[in-house]
Design a protein around this motif. Sequence first.
Motif, mmCIF file in Angstrom:
data_model
loop_
_atom_site.group_PDB
_atom_site.id
_atom_site.type_symbol
_atom_site.label_atom_id
_atom_site.label_comp_id
_atom_site.label_asym_id
_atom_site.label_seq_id
_atom_site.Cartn_x
_atom_site.Cartn_y
_atom_site.Cartn_z
ATOM 1 N N MET A 37 0.825 -1.204 0.000
ATOM 2 C CA MET A 37 0.000 0.000 0.000
ATOM 3 C C MET A 37 0.861 1.257 0.000
ATOM 4 O O MET A 37 0.661 2.175 -0.799
ATOM 5 N N VAL A 38 1.824 1.301 0.905
ATOM 6 C CA VAL A 38 2.611 2.530 1.077
ATOM 7 C C VAL A 38 3.564 2.743 -0.098
ATOM 8 O O VAL A 38 3.475 3.743 -0.817
ATOM 9 N N PHE A 39 4.444 1.775 -0.338
ATOM 10 C CA PHE A 39 5.510 2.003 -1.312
ATOM 11 C C PHE A 39 5.012 1.908 -2.750
ATOM 12 O O PHE A 39 5.362 2.723 -3.599
ATOM 13 N N PHE A 40 4.195 0.897 -2.986
ATOM 14 C CA PHE A 40 3.698 0.715 -4.345
ATOM 15 C C PHE A 40 2.526 1.672 -4.608
ATOM 16 O O PHE A 40 2.529 2.442 -5.568
ATOM 17 N N GLY A 41 1.569 1.662 -3.714
ATOM 18 C CA GLY A 41 0.337 2.440 -3.897
ATOM 19 C C GLY A 41 0.579 3.935 -3.909
ATOM 20 O O GLY A 41 0.285 4.616 -4.901
ATOM 21 N N LEU A 42 1.151 4.438 -2.816
ATOM 22 C CA LEU A 42 1.384 5.879 -2.749
ATOM 23 C C LEU A 42 2.396 6.307 -3.796
ATOM 24 O O LEU A 42 2.334 7.404 -4.339
ATOM 25 N N GLY A 43 3.338 5.406 -4.105
ATOM 26 C CA GLY A 43 4.354 5.705 -5.110
ATOM 27 C C GLY A 43 3.739 5.983 -6.472
ATOM 28 O O GLY A 43 4.059 6.972 -7.135
ATOM 29 N N TRP A 44 2.831 5.122 -6.917
ATOM 30 C CA TRP A 44 2.229 5.289 -8.243
ATOM 31 C C TRP A 44 1.074 6.292 -8.254
ATOM 32 O O TRP A 44 0.760 6.851 -9.290
ATOM 33 N N ALA A 45 0.459 6.447 -7.062
ATOM 34 C CA ALA A 45 -0.757 7.263 -7.008
ATOM 35 C C ALA A 45 -0.548 8.641 -7.620
ATOM 36 O O ALA A 45 -1.427 9.189 -8.301
ATOM 37 N N GLY A 46 0.650 9.186 -7.407
ATOM 38 C CA GLY A 46 0.945 10.525 -7.930
ATOM 39 C C GLY A 46 0.942 10.565 -9.443
ATOM 40 O O GLY A 46 0.648 11.582 -10.069
ATOM 41 N N MET A 47 1.255 9.445 -10.059
ATOM 42 C CA MET A 47 1.371 9.362 -11.505
ATOM 43 C C MET A 47 -0.003 9.248 -12.170
ATOM 44 O O MET A 47 -0.269 9.848 -13.201
ATOM 45 N N PHE A 48 -0.863 8.408 -11.545
ATOM 46 C CA PHE A 48 -2.177 8.155 -12.167
ATOM 47 C C PHE A 48 -3.219 9.121 -11.643
ATOM 48 O O PHE A 48 -3.904 8.841 -10.660
ATOM 49 N N ARG A 49 -3.320 10.244 -12.248
ATOM 50 C CA ARG A 49 -4.347 11.203 -11.850
ATOM 51 C C ARG A 49 -5.223 11.531 -13.047
ATOM 52 O O ARG A 49 -4.950 11.102 -14.157
ATOM 53 N N GLY A 50 -6.272 12.276 -12.768
ATOM 54 C CA GLY A 50 -7.102 12.815 -13.846
ATOM 55 C C GLY A 50 -7.677 11.758 -14.754
ATOM 56 O O GLY A 50 -8.217 10.760 -14.299
ATOM 57 N N GLN A 51 -7.488 11.988 -16.095
ATOM 58 C CA GLN A 51 -8.149 11.143 -17.084
ATOM 59 C C GLN A 51 -7.674 9.687 -17.029
ATOM 60 O O GLN A 51 -8.466 8.764 -17.117
ATOM 61 N N ILE A 52 -6.361 9.479 -16.870
ATOM 62 C CA ILE A 52 -5.816 8.113 -16.805
ATOM 63 C C ILE A 52 -6.499 7.356 -15.677
ATOM 64 O O ILE A 52 -6.998 6.245 -15.834
ATOM 65 N N SER A 53 -6.526 7.985 -14.539
ATOM 66 C CA SER A 53 -7.107 7.358 -13.365
ATOM 67 C C SER A 53 -8.568 6.990 -13.605
ATOM 68 O O SER A 53 -9.028 5.928 -13.193
ATOM 69 N N LYS A 54 -9.274 7.889 -14.293
ATOM 70 C CA LYS A 54 -10.705 7.631 -14.553
ATOM 71 C C LYS A 54 -10.905 6.451 -15.487
ATOM 72 O O LYS A 54 -11.691 5.548 -15.208
ATOM 73 N N SER A 55 -10.158 6.445 -16.590
ATOM 74 C CA SER A 55 -10.436 5.432 -17.597
ATOM 75 C C SER A 55 -9.889 4.066 -17.205
ATOM 76 O O SER A 55 -10.445 3.040 -17.583
ATOM 77 N N PHE A 56 -8.770 4.010 -16.457
ATOM 78 C CA PHE A 56 -8.197 2.704 -16.115
ATOM 79 C C PHE A 56 -8.630 2.183 -14.746
ATOM 80 O O PHE A 56 -8.850 1.004 -14.566
ATOM 81 N N PHE A 57 -8.713 3.068 -13.781
ATOM 82 C CA PHE A 57 -8.905 2.586 -12.410
ATOM 83 C C PHE A 57 -10.264 2.953 -11.839
ATOM 84 O O PHE A 57 -10.495 2.803 -10.645
ATOM 85 N N GLY A 58 -11.169 3.417 -12.659
ATOM 86 C CA GLY A 58 -12.510 3.722 -12.173
ATOM 87 C C GLY A 58 -12.511 4.845 -11.152
ATOM 88 O O GLY A 58 -13.295 4.800 -10.209
ATOM 89 N N GLY A 59 -11.625 5.776 -11.286
ATOM 90 C CA GLY A 59 -11.654 6.931 -10.388
ATOM 91 C C GLY A 59 -10.317 7.196 -9.744
ATOM 92 O O GLY A 59 -9.633 8.141 -10.078
ATOM 93 N N SER A 60 -9.888 6.290 -8.844
ATOM 94 C CA SER A 60 -8.655 6.592 -8.134
ATOM 95 C C SER A 60 -7.790 5.336 -8.067
ATOM 96 O O SER A 60 -8.296 4.221 -7.894
ATOM 97 N N PHE A 61 -6.499 5.525 -8.210
ATOM 98 C CA PHE A 61 -5.595 4.374 -8.191
ATOM 99 C C PHE A 61 -5.627 3.657 -6.843
ATOM 100 O O PHE A 61 -5.610 2.433 -6.777
#
Lengths: 257, 333
Positions: A37-61
């Motif tokens: 959760m911490v290293f992988f999740g928070l690490g990538w979370a910054g990258m997947f925002r906005g449109q990418i996050s919506k279309s791939f992850f249903g809202g939020s990574f």
Amino acid sequence: MTSFLTAVYIMWYRQIKRFLRMKSRVITAIIQPLFWMVFFGLGWAGMFRGQISKSFFGGSFLAFLTPGVVMISVSTISFMSGVSVIWDKEFGFLKEVLVAPASRSAIIFGRALGDSTVAVMQGLIVLLLSIVFYPNLNVTFLPIALVSMILTALTLTSIGISIGSKMSSMEGFQLINTLIFMPTIFLSGAFIPLASMPNWMKTLTLINPLTYGVDATRNALTGVGFLPLTIDLLLLSIFSIFFLGLSALIFKRTTIG
Amino acid sequence: MNAIETMNLTKRFGNLIAVDHVSFNVKWNEIFGFLGPNGAGKTTTINMLITLMKPTEGEAFVADYNVVENPEEVRKRIGVVFQDPTLDRHLTGWENLWIHGRIYGIPKRELKIRIKEFLEFVELDNWANVQVKNYSGGMMRRLEIARALICNPEILFLDEPTLGLDPQTRVKIWDYIVKLKKEMGVTIFLTTHYMEEAEKLCDKVAIIDYGKIISMGTVNELKHSIGGEVVYIKTNDANYLAILASKIESEGFAEKTKIICNEILAVYTKKASETIPMIFDVAQKLKIKVAEITYHIPTLEDVFLKFTGRRLRDEKVDFFEHFRMSRMRRWRK
């Protein structure tokens, strides 16, 4: 002949007692998913925002990842039930059980239930801790997530026990762990959205029981899923019954020497 | 019916024959011992009797039930102590007995009383709540004996009950076994490669080698089968042993001779003290030098030597040294 339920209960009791004695296992099982959760999740979370996050992850990574991490912790512990079968072979406890005048199906069912209980408890702990990182989970659907965790745990403990009954060494199980369990994790949609996979890979995910476990939990906790919740749960039930039956069949034929 | 009956019991592993047409009967309330070296087929025989392995050929009845047709009925009536520990090391002694008793269907209240009783019997009541991984080898064995007794077995199987234990613990376990037979009326089938153990405990002994029973009877019967006493002779040159043997036999003052391990001549005779001087005479006439000579009243080891020409244990101890040691042990008692 010992009653079926007594034998199930006593094996369940044994698996739970045993697990609680091994403090290091308890701690590992909680810490490891948190690292994800911490290293992988928070690490990538910054990258997947906005449109990418919506279309791939249903809202939020993080919303996407949390159910995945929970299910991975459930399935890792479940699959490790095979290791405990091999330990029991090595330390002879299995022999003691094999000569007992109790139904072998009951014994294997109790084992699977015991290890599943442990796995689900850990999954719940991980889930509660994840809320710290991602407070927007749909907690009212927790009971449904729980059902999905239980069915997944039963399926994977049965698979673990079946493999463990056939194996004679720890090294052999390590190999199986790498050859079967690693792909099971990667092809479950826990880390990677199914929608973005190439078609051949998507086909493989469909024969993977964990896919439906992850998807059901994700459906319950975030409201977004690849398949409808009912289909996930139906398929999971079929998988768990099938593999429980299979493990009972394999264990019945287990002899020593 | 007897407690155990087998007819031509056989187990093959591929081409290898581990148990070879073995037939024997064990009476109720008897201690019956399988004596033989490692790899003789003792454990395989036990595994077939306790329904863990299916015989390739032949039949076996335990407590009147066929082991292949009614394994469940057999399992209900037997207790087993395996050669290697089969305890759950992460659980306490009490928990191990509890799980065992529950799997065997003993009601909770009764089980609590029995656990207490049998932990006291094997003197582990103070260790009841300690995890088994902290037990010594002897304590584990004692706990396993207690566990095997929890379900009130009619027949108890003990596979090498004192293997690897120190002498004091061994004597203690022997005491338990004798008590079990006398006070609780349990029939006991045990395997061992310690002849002292077989002599001390067993009402009847079957000597087994390469999967075959080579001799069977009470300890006394087996010893008498040797006929009197044994003299062991070592000469400076082992090549002369055969000549010496044939001369001794032709002179007619010994019943039988046998060369063992190509280095020692065993002479079976009625009275060794009279035979020894005659052996010296014969040797002198043949100009053969006797290097060492010893004699004693036969033990089961001598019986094994006579039938197989090999020693029971393949220890690297010098042959004569071995006998001196075992005799000293006997004196000390």
